[in-house]
Design an enzyme around this catalytic site. Structure first.
Site, PDB file in Angstrom:
ATOM      1  N   THR A 208       0.831  -1.187   0.000  1.00  0.00           N
ATOM      2  CA  THR A 208       0.000   0.000   0.000  1.00  0.00           C
ATOM      3  C   THR A 208       0.867   1.238   0.000  1.00  0.00           C
ATOM      4  O   THR A 208       1.940   1.228   0.589  1.00  0.00           O
ATOM      5  CB  THR A 208      -0.826  -0.008   1.297  1.00  0.00           C
ATOM      6  OG1 THR A 208      -1.543  -1.220   1.362  1.00  0.00           O
ATOM      7  CG2 THR A 208      -1.741   1.170   1.411  1.00  0.00           C
ATOM      8  N   VAL A 261       0.003  -6.852   5.785  1.00  0.00           N
ATOM      9  CA  VAL A 261      -1.109  -7.799   5.720  1.00  0.00           C
ATOM     10  C   VAL A 261      -2.324  -7.184   6.416  1.00  0.00           C
ATOM     11  O   VAL A 261      -2.392  -7.080   7.637  1.00  0.00           O
ATOM     12  CB  VAL A 261      -0.727  -9.149   6.354  1.00  0.00           C
ATOM     13  CG1 VAL A 261      -1.905 -10.107   6.336  1.00  0.00           C
ATOM     14  CG2 VAL A 261       0.447  -9.759   5.586  1.00  0.00           C
TER      15      VAL A 261
END
Length: 348
Positions: A208, A261
């Site tokens: 991200t 995660v």
């Protein structure tokens, strides 16, 4: 009595004006802190360097933090070499590139999209959700329908390189992610270094770009965008588009974002937790460390095998990060000439 009150009032206003001007004139201080009133932008991973540069162009002209973070994260969204965000992102196991993103401003307004296909700039669609609808999140076909109706262009996001990687993965259909692959996309100067496809074993991770900014008015905003976990199950959504998990901003306190995660971040509502810890007096780094520690306590064995990192910026302009494993980096920009990469401290 009235004269005395007027005198005291004038003296107080003068002192406040003197203090404000003094703060504005003061340069950036030691690492981890920037003087209030000085713009700053921070973001996750090495690809945060070019993203910060775009955001800084907005901030240095006195622009709003919200505009800065949108402009910043659009850079990796449009770069096909970054196979964890936007165009060129790794597809799900069925070959579909789906994007997740959210954005939040200084007023608490927020917008989000999840499992969005065919639109490169998911962050801009998320902002449109925030500004043009009564909702916070739109997903899947509904998100695409809204994007097209709002004037966004429908495009194929699956590049030949990512399609090749997906077809290679299909031979065994195993998910064995390599941690910290994201910080191998750009070198310290912000130039492309090499593609994950050049790494041995064709093993991929996702990640991200999370970005936080404070503008010259001292207002905060944040953005978070990703193509999600490589070769994920169809319909899987991580923390990135979830307000409070992948991103949270409280203009009275600070902002936080996450990477890694997403399932583990969601379980502790990580970014909101970091902001609330800062409200209690934790420094940004200490708050990020506590969030990481909670992940370890919940799943000690799993935590050794994955990467999760948090990045935070408080109202004073202090910033910090903490992660599970060595290798997480974040970029900090405070001027045209100061856009540097910092290695985050780690638990293991």
């Amino acid at each position: 009595m009235q004269d005395r009150r007027n005198f005291l009032k004038a003296a107080a206003l003068g002192a406040a004006a003197f203090s404000f001007e003094g703060v504005k004139a003061t340069p950036v201080t030691a690492a981890g802190r920037v003087v209030k009133g000085q713009p700053i932008v921070i973001s996750t991973w090495d690809f945060g360097l070019p993203a910060n540069k775009a955001a800084w162009e907005v901030l240095k002209q006195g622009g709003r933090a919200l505009d800065a973070v949108e402009a910043g994260v659009k850079v990796p969204e449009a770069d096909p070499k970054i196979q964890t965000v936007g165009y060129g992102g790794f597809p799900d196991r069925d070959g579909h590139v789906t994007l997740d993103a959210c954005i939040m401003d200084e007023l608490g307004n927020c917008g989000s999209v999840a499992a969005l296909e065919h639109v490169i700039h998911a962050i801009s669609v998320a902002r449109a959700v925030m500004e043009k609808t009564p909702h916070v999140m739109l997903v899947g076909e509904g998100a695409l329908q809204f994007a097209l109706a709002s004037g966004f262009k429908k495009e194929n996001l699956l590049t030949p390189e990512s399609e090749k990687a997906w077809k290679e993965w299909l031979k065994k259909s195993e998910y064995k992610p390599m941690m910290n692959i994201e910080n191998k996309t750009y070198n310290s100067n912000g130039a492309t270094a090499f593609s994950p496809l050049q790494l041995p074993g064709n093993v991929y991770n996702h990640d991200t770009i999370g970005m936080l900014a404070m503008d010259a008015n001292g207002n905060l905003s944040g953005a978070c965008t990703t193509s999600g976990m490589a070769f994920k199950m169809r319909g899987r959504v991580g923390d990135s588009p979830i307000i409070g998990a992948g991103l949270y901003v409280d203009n009275e306190v600070g902002g936080a974002t996450s990477t890694g995660v997403g399932e583990e971040v969601i379980r502790i509502v990580g970014s909101h937790l970091v902001v609330e810890l800062m409200r209690q007096g934790y420094t940004p780094e200490a708050a990020c460390k506590e969030a990481v520690t909670r992940i370890v306590k919940k799943s000690p064995q799993k935590a050794k095998e994955i990467q999760v990192g948090f990045l935070a910026l408080n109202k004073k302009g202090e910033y910090g990060a903490y992660c599970l494993q060595q290798g997480f980096s974040y970029a900090v920009c405070t001027s045209d000439t100061k856009n540097e990469l910092i290695n985050g401290k780690h638990y293991f």
